[in-house]
Scaffold this motif. Structure first.
Motif, PDB file in Angstrom:
ATOM      1  N   GLU A  20      -4.870  -6.439  20.455  1.00  0.00           N
ATOM      2  CA  GLU A  20      -5.872  -5.909  19.538  1.00  0.00           C
ATOM      3  C   GLU A  20      -6.009  -6.722  18.265  1.00  0.00           C
ATOM      4  OE1 GLU A  20      -4.508  -1.988  18.816  1.00  0.00           O
ATOM      5  OE2 GLU A  20      -5.122  -1.195  20.773  1.00  0.00           O
ATOM      6  N   ALA A  21      -4.991  -7.471  17.895  1.00  0.00           N
ATOM      7  CA  ALA A  21      -4.963  -8.136  16.593  1.00  0.00           C
ATOM      8  C   ALA A  21      -5.791  -9.413  16.617  1.00  0.00           C
ATOM      9  CB  ALA A  21      -3.530  -8.451  16.207  1.00  0.00           C
ATOM     10  N   LEU A  22      -6.695  -9.523  15.660  1.00  0.00           N
ATOM     11  CA  LEU A  22      -7.442 -10.755  15.459  1.00  0.00           C
ATOM     12  C   LEU A  22      -7.648 -10.916  13.958  1.00  0.00           C
ATOM     13  CD1 LEU A  22      -8.874 -13.187  16.718  1.00  0.00           C
ATOM     14  CD2 LEU A  22     -10.973 -11.830  16.791  1.00  0.00           C
ATOM     15  N   ILE A  23      -6.770 -11.714  13.318  1.00  0.00           N
ATOM     16  CA  ILE A  23      -6.790 -11.866  11.866  1.00  0.00           C
ATOM     17  C   ILE A  23      -6.714 -13.353  11.544  1.00  0.00           C
ATOM     18  CG2 ILE A  23      -5.667 -11.224   9.692  1.00  0.00           C
ATOM     19  CD1 ILE A  23      -4.256  -8.974  11.163  1.00  0.00           C
ATOM     20  N   ASN A  24      -7.534 -13.789  10.612  1.00  0.00           N
ATOM     21  CA  ASN A  24      -7.404 -15.148  10.093  1.00  0.00           C
ATOM     22  C   ASN A  24      -6.462 -15.087   8.894  1.00  0.00           C
ATOM     23  OD1 ASN A  24      -7.744 -17.566   8.558  1.00  0.00           O
ATOM     24  ND2 ASN A  24      -9.616 -17.953   9.716  1.00  0.00           N
ATOM     25  N   PRO A  25      -5.260 -15.655   8.999  1.00  0.00           N
ATOM     26  CA  PRO A  25      -4.261 -15.484   7.939  1.00  0.00           C
ATOM     27  C   PRO A  25      -4.605 -16.215   6.652  1.00  0.00           C
ATOM     28  CG  PRO A  25      -3.474 -17.050   9.564  1.00  0.00           C
ATOM     29  CD  PRO A  25      -4.744 -16.480  10.115  1.00  0.00           C
ATOM     30  N   ASP A  26      -5.536 -17.165   6.726  1.00  0.00           N
ATOM     31  CA  ASP A  26      -5.860 -17.949   5.533  1.00  0.00           C
ATOM     32  C   ASP A  26      -6.873 -17.252   4.630  1.00  0.00           C
ATOM     33  OD1 ASP A  26      -4.188 -20.041   6.376  1.00  0.00           O
ATOM     34  OD2 ASP A  26      -5.766 -20.819   7.673  1.00  0.00           O
ATOM     35  N   VAL A  27      -7.691 -16.376   5.193  1.00  0.00           N
ATOM     36  CA  VAL A  27      -8.785 -15.816   4.397  1.00  0.00           C
ATOM     37  C   VAL A  27      -8.817 -14.292   4.370  1.00  0.00           C
ATOM     38  CG1 VAL A  27     -10.210 -17.855   4.815  1.00  0.00           C
ATOM     39  CG2 VAL A  27     -10.409 -15.899   6.355  1.00  0.00           C
ATOM     40  N   ASP A  28      -8.157 -13.653   5.306  1.00  0.00           N
ATOM     41  CA  ASP A  28      -8.253 -12.187   5.401  1.00  0.00           C
ATOM     42  C   ASP A  28      -7.105 -11.537   4.641  1.00  0.00           C
ATOM     43  OD1 ASP A  28      -8.491  -9.539   6.100  1.00  0.00           O
ATOM     44  OD2 ASP A  28      -9.056  -9.966   8.175  1.00  0.00           O
ATOM     45  N   PRO A  29      -7.401 -10.775   3.569  1.00  0.00           N
ATOM     46  CA  PRO A  29      -6.319 -10.123   2.811  1.00  0.00           C
ATOM     47  C   PRO A  29      -5.532  -9.117   3.641  1.00  0.00           C
ATOM     48  CG  PRO A  29      -8.471  -9.325   2.097  1.00  0.00           C
ATOM     49  CD  PRO A  29      -8.725 -10.494   2.986  1.00  0.00           C
ATOM     50  N   ALA A  30      -6.097  -8.661   4.742  1.00  0.00           N
ATOM     51  CA  ALA A  30      -5.365  -7.724   5.604  1.00  0.00           C
ATOM     52  C   ALA A  30      -4.095  -8.359   6.150  1.00  0.00           C
ATOM     53  CB  ALA A  30      -6.258  -7.255   6.751  1.00  0.00           C
ATOM     54  N   ALA A  32      -2.178 -10.595   4.566  1.00  0.00           N
ATOM     55  CA  ALA A  32      -1.171 -10.580   3.503  1.00  0.00           C
ATOM     56  C   ALA A  32      -0.517  -9.209   3.407  1.00  0.00           C
ATOM     57  CB  ALA A  32      -1.805 -10.971   2.176  1.00  0.00           C
ATOM     58  N   ASP A  33      -1.318  -8.153   3.528  1.00  0.00           N
ATOM     59  CA  ASP A  33      -0.761  -6.796   3.486  1.00  0.00           C
ATOM     60  C   ASP A  33       0.204  -6.581   4.652  1.00  0.00           C
ATOM     61  OD1 ASP A  33      -2.332  -6.325   1.265  1.00  0.00           O
ATOM     62  OD2 ASP A  33      -3.913  -5.296   2.398  1.00  0.00           O
ATOM     63  N   ARG A  34      -0.190  -7.047   5.820  1.00  0.00           N
ATOM     64  CA  ARG A  34       0.654  -6.871   7.007  1.00  0.00           C
ATOM     65  C   ARG A  34       1.936  -7.686   6.870  1.00  0.00           C
ATOM     66  NH1 ARG A  34      -1.304  -4.918  12.083  1.00  0.00           N
ATOM     67  NH2 ARG A  34       0.495  -4.302  13.304  1.00  0.00           N
ATOM     68  N   TYR A  35       1.793  -8.891   6.353  1.00  0.00           N
ATOM     69  CA  TYR A  35       2.947  -9.778   6.198  1.00  0.00           C
ATOM     70  C   TYR A  35       3.920  -9.228   5.160  1.00  0.00           C
ATOM     71  CZ  TYR A  35       5.554 -14.143   5.556  1.00  0.00           C
ATOM     72  OH  TYR A  35       6.554 -15.099   5.470  1.00  0.00           O
ATOM     73  N   ASP A  36       3.414  -8.717   4.046  1.00  0.00           N
ATOM     74  CA  ASP A  36       4.284  -8.140   3.020  1.00  0.00           C
ATOM     75  C   ASP A  36       5.033  -6.922   3.559  1.00  0.00           C
ATOM     76  OD1 ASP A  36       3.476 -10.057   1.240  1.00  0.00           O
ATOM     77  OD2 ASP A  36       2.025  -8.779   0.196  1.00  0.00           O
ATOM     78  N   ALA A  37       4.334  -6.104   4.342  1.00  0.00           N
ATOM     79  CA  ALA A  37       4.993  -4.944   4.948  1.00  0.00           C
ATOM     80  C   ALA A  37       6.079  -5.384   5.918  1.00  0.00           C
ATOM     81  CB  ALA A  37       3.957  -4.073   5.665  1.00  0.00           C
ATOM     82  N   LEU A  38       5.803  -6.465   6.655  1.00  0.00           N
ATOM     83  CA  LEU A  38       6.793  -7.008   7.591  1.00  0.00           C
ATOM     84  C   LEU A  38       8.050  -7.446   6.856  1.00  0.00           C
ATOM     85  CD1 LEU A  38       7.520  -8.169  10.460  1.00  0.00           C
ATOM     86  CD2 LEU A  38       6.428 -10.278   9.708  1.00  0.00           C
ATOM     87  N   LEU A  39       7.894  -8.109   5.716  1.00  0.00           N
ATOM     88  CA  LEU A  39       9.040  -8.567   4.946  1.00  0.00           C
ATOM     89  C   LEU A  39       9.876  -7.386   4.458  1.00  0.00           C
ATOM     90  CD1 LEU A  39       7.493 -11.469   2.815  1.00  0.00           C
ATOM     91  CD2 LEU A  39       8.580 -11.581   5.065  1.00  0.00           C
ATOM     92  N   ASP A  40       9.212  -6.312   4.038  1.00  0.00           N
ATOM     93  CA  ASP A  40       9.944  -5.126   3.587  1.00  0.00           C
ATOM     94  C   ASP A  40      10.765  -4.526   4.727  1.00  0.00           C
ATOM     95  OD1 ASP A  40       8.939  -5.345   1.022  1.00  0.00           O
ATOM     96  OD2 ASP A  40       7.301  -3.909   1.352  1.00  0.00           O
ATOM     97  N   LYS A  41      10.176  -4.471   5.909  1.00  0.00           N
ATOM     98  CA  LYS A  41      10.893  -3.914   7.059  1.00  0.00           C
ATOM     99  C   LYS A  41      12.080  -4.794   7.441  1.00  0.00           C
ATOM    100  CE  LYS A  41       6.566  -1.932   8.706  1.00  0.00           C
ATOM    101  NZ  LYS A  41       5.455  -2.038   9.684  1.00  0.00           N
ATOM    102  N   LEU A  42      11.877  -6.098   7.392  1.00  0.00           N
ATOM    103  CA  LEU A  42      12.981  -7.005   7.705  1.00  0.00           C
ATOM    104  C   LEU A  42      14.101  -6.865   6.678  1.00  0.00           C
ATOM    105  CD1 LEU A  42      10.992 -10.179   8.797  1.00  0.00           C
ATOM    106  CD2 LEU A  42      12.610  -8.893  10.215  1.00  0.00           C
ATOM    107  N   GLY A  43      13.746  -6.671   5.411  1.00  0.00           N
ATOM    108  CA  GLY A  43      14.773  -6.452   4.398  1.00  0.00           C
ATOM    109  C   GLY A  43      15.625  -5.243   4.718  1.00  0.00           C
ATOM    110  N   THR A  44      14.996  -4.189   5.242  1.00  0.00           N
ATOM    111  CA  THR A  44      15.746  -2.994   5.639  1.00  0.00           C
ATOM    112  C   THR A  44      16.698  -3.301   6.785  1.00  0.00           C
ATOM    113  OG1 THR A  44      13.914  -1.558   4.948  1.00  0.00           O
ATOM    114  CG2 THR A  44      15.526  -0.624   6.476  1.00  0.00           C
TER     115      THR A  44
END
Length: 348
Positions: A20-30, A32-44
């Motif tokens: 389902e995922a289709l995101i351009n990581p260079d231009v889509d702020p969505a 960055a939100d997903r990536y930041d959430a991923l980092l928080d989960k990995l920190g846990t």
């Protein structure tokens, strides 16, 4: 059935989110939100407040990047080892101009702490490397005694926890660079290397100014969108979903599931007359390496051809003497392990 110690099968929800995922990581702020959430989960999962880095590449990228980013020509690095990946750190150090001192033990022995202590007393070191789970031998190393000594001597530490992170507790809060990967206990696809990096490690990396490009942690320090290199976005969302599954179950419950699957695997193996390669007290809950002198390759072929079950053999000199059952991530399941062991029992 794929029961290798990575890559592991993907849970259905991970496969679904990838489609389902289709995101351009260079231009889509969505993204960055997903990536930041991923980092928080990995920190846990890491259990640390250190900065987390996710790089596009197989797990070995993290191992090389850790050395490329911290080692300059002439730096002295102590490589503590009792397995192939521990030995491999010394090769990376030499490639980047460092002076490696290998303090090693036989692959079926514990980490040589007495030799380590004597070596630390004789000289000073800039960095030390270790492996938590030596996947080729199914050995889980107790890192506590070594970390005590490195802390006492003010030595930064790099630890390969690729095949243990997410399947058993890892003392990442005591490690300067702790390395993981997507395709092992997380049961996400191969292709993402993960690291937690302490403030002390970042200070060292900044003074080294690494010359390497892709194998360089520095561009990721406090990075914001657009990120240094384009991520494989389907892999990021897949790992994000896999972490959701882990955290929803709870790390403690996931660790219990890994221990239970490992116990069943070894009990079934004992009934067949198979002994684990390392001492049972040092076996990893994520992978079991059975000692099968001279017959691992033949057993692997028979299991695949006759039963559709794929296991791994050993590496290097152990290629035909060790048969490995991966019970990590999605495969840390008693019923799955039983089915694989039924096939092995039929062949034996």
């Amino acid at each position: 059935m794929l029961l290798t110690p990575g890559p592991t099968p993907l849970p259905p929800s991970v496969r679904e989110v990838m489609s389902e995922a289709l995101i351009n990581p260079d231009v889509d702020p969505a993204f960055a939100d997903r990536y930041d959430a991923l980092l928080d989960k990995l920190g846990t999962v890491f259990g640390t407040d250190d900065e987390i880095v996710v790089m596009g590449g197989e797990g070995i990228l993290g191992l090389e990047a850790a050395i490329a980013s911290t080692v300059a020509p002439g730096d002295r690095v102590l490589c503590l080892s009792n397995g192939p990946y521990g030995d491999g750190f010394a090769d990376f150090v030499e490639r980047y101009g460092g002076e490696s001192t290998l303090v090693d033990a036989d692959y079926d022995d514990p980490l040589p702490i007495a030799d380590l202590e004597r070596t630390l007393e004789r000289g000073e070191f800039d960095l030390a490397t270790m492996v938590h789970c030596e996947t080729p031998t199914g050995t889980l190393n107790d890192l506590g005694p070594a970390l005590d000594r490195f802390e006492a001597h003010d030595v930064l530490t790099v630890v390969d926890a690729v095949s243990s992170l997410g399947g058993t507790p890892v003392p990442a809060d005591r490690i300067d660079i702790c390395l993981g990967a997507s395709q092992k206990c997380f049961s996400a696809p191969p292709g993402l290397a993960i690291a937690s990096v302490s403030d002390a490690a970042w200070e060292r990396i900044e003074t080294r100014e690494p010359e390497s490009l892709y194998t360089n942690l520095l561009p990721w320090h406090d990075a914001e969108q657009p990120y240094p290199y384009t991520h494989l976005t389907t892999l990021v969302v897949a790992l994000d979903e896999a972490l959701d599954l882990l955290l929803e179950a709870g790390p403690a419950a996931v660790y219990d599931r890994h221990r239970e699957a490992a116990a069943v695997c070894r009990e079934r193996g004992a009934d067949m007359g198979l002994d684990p390669y390392p001492d049972p007290d040092r076996c990893s809950p994520t992978v079991t390496a059975f000692s099968t002198p001279g017959r691992a390759t033949a057993l692997q072929e028979r299991l695949r051809e006759a039963h559709g079950v794929t296991l791994s053999t050993g590496l290097g000199d152990l290629a035909d003497d060790v048969l490995r059952v991966g019970h990590m991530g999605y495969n840390a399941d008693v019923e799955t392990v039983d089915r694989a062991m039924d096939a092995l029992d039929a062949e034996l």
